[in-house]
Scaffold this motif. Sequence first.
Motif, PDB file in Angstrom:
ATOM      1  N   UNK A 241       0.728  -1.386  -0.098  1.00  0.00           N
ATOM      2  CA  UNK A 241       0.116   0.006  -0.132  1.00  0.00           C
ATOM      3  C   UNK A 241       0.793   1.394   0.060  1.00  0.00           C
ATOM      4  N   UNK A 242       2.069   1.191   0.023  1.00  0.00           N
ATOM      5  CA  UNK A 242       2.863   2.188   0.169  1.00  0.00           C
ATOM      6  C   UNK A 242       3.160   2.915  -1.475  1.00  0.00           C
ATOM      7  N   UNK A 243       3.115   4.138  -1.506  1.00  0.00           N
ATOM      8  CA  UNK A 243       3.218   4.890  -2.753  1.00  0.00           C
ATOM      9  C   UNK A 243       4.687   4.857  -3.356  1.00  0.00           C
ATOM     10  N   UNK A 244       4.625   4.267  -4.581  1.00  0.00           N
ATOM     11  CA  UNK A 244       5.757   4.476  -5.476  1.00  0.00           C
ATOM     12  C   UNK A 244       6.132   5.613  -6.208  1.00  0.00           C
ATOM     13  N   UNK A 245       4.578   6.141  -6.734  1.00  0.00           N
ATOM     14  CA  UNK A 245       4.828   7.310  -7.516  1.00  0.00           C
ATOM     15  C   UNK A 245       3.574   8.145  -7.624  1.00  0.00           C
ATOM     16  N   UNK A 246       3.380   9.365  -7.362  1.00  0.00           N
ATOM     17  CA  UNK A 246       2.399  10.086  -7.430  1.00  0.00           C
ATOM     18  C   UNK A 246       2.618  11.196  -8.361  1.00  0.00           C
ATOM     19  N   UNK A 247       2.075  11.435  -9.344  1.00  0.00           N
ATOM     20  CA  UNK A 247       2.457  12.527 -10.475  1.00  0.00           C
ATOM     21  C   UNK A 247       2.180  13.910 -10.133  1.00  0.00           C
ATOM     22  N   UNK A 248       1.344  13.641  -9.139  1.00  0.00           N
ATOM     23  CA  UNK A 248       0.870  15.128  -8.304  1.00  0.00           C
ATOM     24  C   UNK A 248       1.909  15.868  -7.765  1.00  0.00           C
ATOM     25  N   UNK A 249       3.144  14.974  -7.610  1.00  0.00           N
ATOM     26  CA  UNK A 249       4.388  15.644  -6.991  1.00  0.00           C
ATOM     27  C   UNK A 249       5.035  16.397  -8.120  1.00  0.00           C
ATOM     28  N   UNK A 250       4.821  16.123  -9.317  1.00  0.00           N
ATOM     29  CA  UNK A 250       5.716  16.818 -10.575  1.00  0.00           C
ATOM     30  C   UNK A 250       6.250  15.948 -11.478  1.00  0.00           C
ATOM     31  N   UNK A 251       6.739  14.748 -11.328  1.00  0.00           N
ATOM     32  CA  UNK A 251       7.219  13.856 -12.088  1.00  0.00           C
ATOM     33  C   UNK A 251       6.269  13.032 -12.701  1.00  0.00           C
ATOM     34  N   UNK A 252       6.368  12.572 -13.722  1.00  0.00           N
ATOM     35  CA  UNK A 252       5.349  11.803 -14.575  1.00  0.00           C
ATOM     36  C   UNK A 252       6.138  10.795 -15.304  1.00  0.00           C
ATOM     37  N   UNK A 253       5.319   9.747 -15.690  1.00  0.00           N
ATOM     38  CA  UNK A 253       5.840   8.564 -16.464  1.00  0.00           C
ATOM     39  C   UNK A 253       5.762   9.028 -17.864  1.00  0.00           C
ATOM     40  N   UNK A 254       6.724   8.168 -18.668  1.00  0.00           N
ATOM     41  CA  UNK A 254       6.723   8.386 -20.155  1.00  0.00           C
ATOM     42  C   UNK A 254       5.596   7.555 -20.570  1.00  0.00           C
ATOM     43  N   UNK A 255       4.613   8.334 -21.325  1.00  0.00           N
ATOM     44  CA  UNK A 255       3.583   8.032 -21.619  1.00  0.00           C
ATOM     45  C   UNK A 255       3.543   6.881 -22.801  1.00  0.00           C
ATOM     46  N   UNK A 256       4.289   7.084 -23.785  1.00  0.00           N
ATOM     47  CA  UNK A 256       4.680   5.923 -24.795  1.00  0.00           C
ATOM     48  C   UNK A 256       4.882   4.592 -24.153  1.00  0.00           C
ATOM     49  N   UNK A 257       5.694   4.532 -23.296  1.00  0.00           N
ATOM     50  CA  UNK A 257       6.075   3.249 -22.624  1.00  0.00           C
ATOM     51  C   UNK A 257       4.760   2.933 -21.571  1.00  0.00           C
ATOM     52  N   UNK A 258       4.247   3.852 -20.889  1.00  0.00           N
ATOM     53  CA  UNK A 258       3.268   3.251 -19.920  1.00  0.00           C
ATOM     54  C   UNK A 258       1.826   2.736 -20.743  1.00  0.00           C
ATOM     55  N   UNK A 259       1.467   3.499 -21.973  1.00  0.00           N
ATOM     56  CA  UNK A 259       0.254   2.990 -22.529  1.00  0.00           C
ATOM     57  C   UNK A 259       0.562   1.512 -22.997  1.00  0.00           C
ATOM     58  N   UNK A 260       1.448   1.032 -23.029  1.00  0.00           N
ATOM     59  CA  UNK A 260       1.957  -0.321 -23.582  1.00  0.00           C
ATOM     60  C   UNK A 260       1.637  -1.562 -22.525  1.00  0.00           C
ATOM     61  N   UNK A 261       1.571  -1.019 -21.222  1.00  0.00           N
ATOM     62  CA  UNK A 261       1.430  -1.957 -20.080  1.00  0.00           C
ATOM     63  C   UNK A 261       0.261  -2.326 -19.833  1.00  0.00           C
ATOM     64  N   UNK A 262      -0.120  -3.541 -19.857  1.00  0.00           N
ATOM     65  CA  UNK A 262      -1.578  -4.261 -19.538  1.00  0.00           C
ATOM     66  C   UNK A 262      -2.178  -3.692 -18.254  1.00  0.00           C
ATOM     67  N   UNK A 263      -1.397  -3.646 -17.344  1.00  0.00           N
ATOM     68  CA  UNK A 263      -2.227  -3.168 -16.265  1.00  0.00           C
ATOM     69  C   UNK A 263      -2.539  -1.675 -16.332  1.00  0.00           C
ATOM     70  N   UNK A 264      -1.879  -0.741 -16.924  1.00  0.00           N
ATOM     71  CA  UNK A 264      -1.959   0.479 -17.153  1.00  0.00           C
ATOM     72  C   UNK A 264      -3.202   0.777 -18.337  1.00  0.00           C
ATOM     73  N   UNK A 265      -3.435  -0.169 -19.090  1.00  0.00           N
ATOM     74  CA  UNK A 265      -4.712  -0.250 -19.978  1.00  0.00           C
ATOM     75  C   UNK A 265      -5.731  -0.649 -19.223  1.00  0.00           C
ATOM     76  N   UNK A 266      -5.732  -1.585 -18.202  1.00  0.00           N
ATOM     77  CA  UNK A 266      -7.017  -1.872 -17.336  1.00  0.00           C
ATOM     78  C   UNK A 266      -7.481  -0.667 -16.431  1.00  0.00           C
TER      79      UNK A 266
END
Length: 470
Positions: free
Chosen positions: A133-158
């Motif tokens: 339940x710990x936070x690995x990433x929260x884009x509200x803090x300023x840094x964000x994922x690379x969207x080209x890589x993230x959109x290929x992830x099955x969990x991200x699609x769900x």
Amino acid sequence: MVMDANGNSHKAAGRPDGGQFDAKAGQGSDDDLDFGAIDSRVADVMPDLTEDERRRAILAILGREEAEPETMVDEDGVKRPPTPPAPPAVSPSAPGGDDDTKAYSADETRDLLARAAGIEIGPDGVRLTDKDGGTLLDEADGRHLDYRTARRDPAMRRAVRAVYRGDLSGMPAAQRRSAMRQAWRLSGPYDRRRAIDTSPNRRYIPSGSIARSLKRRRDREGAARLLCDLYYEDAGAAGNVIRAGYPDDKRSAFVFMNRTKVQRYDKDVFGKKKDKDGNPVLLHRKGDAIVGDYVSARTGRPVHGPLPNPKGAAARSYLSMIWKPTNGVPSEQDVRDVCDVFRACDDDPETQARMMWDMCYGTGAATNPDGDVEFAKRILGGRKAHKRGVGLLNRFSAGKGQGNAARMVAYRKPMTTEAARIFLGMEPGDGRRANTGYTRRKRGKDGRMHDVRPARLTEMRNFIHSVYEI
């Protein structure tokens, strides 16, 4: 043929196209790869880009490199190298135009997604949690994922599909729109198409994206019906799609106008009686026209039939003037040129408001003063890009004004909110009445109630009041 210092051939002088780059061996005029054709398409889709920005983007797409500029010589005769172009300051993977340094690399993004046990997409971006339940990433803090890589992830699609199909009613409207934009950034073409077709939250999808999707579809009838469905869900969202350029053909425009001009049932209506199986009898299906008594706008007589729909009248009027124009209605290109003049005065809302007032009531009105507006027109008219627009604006503002031109320009939202507020605060320039059969009950000077037509351009002023949320 002349060869320059960089090995590029030029067409011979004396020809109409003399001095231009000549085609190299093996180069054809394939329309898909022709620079001029691509440049015109990019200019239509992204009018805010400058010519230099479009050239660099097209060269990058085509895999070509710009020729090295020659050494510059200053006034003292000293040679100096040219100033290199500044690198782009915006990351293409940034959700709102963040700096490149705030984006994780593709490898870092893959590592974070591999360690994540939970993915949530909200108004502020993506939030990744581990199995504890710990936070690995929260884009509200300023840094964000690379969207080209993230959109290929099955969990991200769900996670994206959960936003598209989920119930967002617990959020304020602004947060729903932000959450859908975040999901849109992280979804692929298939999920985007499905969201436009079936998502209960599609009204919050960027209107430009919906317009581009509907333009590309082979089933023109189905695309127009989808816009009608969006209209019954949210007339404002449908109006934004129309402002973004769809419908782009006459048939689709008339499908929308004919279907939305009457009121329709938004759900199935059942009666109290039951059939032989004990089920309630279906009286009206969803989408059927609502029939009743009303007064005809043309004749002023009572009529029994499908009830006219006052909602969305501005959108239908705009499409009608484009695809069924009458004398005095400007073309779409004329409207764009006038809107460019308005946007050039974004820093002066009073001038914008006066320009709109002049188009509505004319420069010949007794209450029209000379001053800043004419000065602004002279300044803008001296620029090549705005010369035609200023000429059209003067023509529309002559005499008693041009109401149809004012309606079409207002629908494109060229004024700032402050300018719209100033315009609505101005008194109408004359006592003319609207050309309509709809009347209102109003008490006259004799103390009695009378049926009177509304003032001219009342519906346009109401539209400006609602669309700018004033």
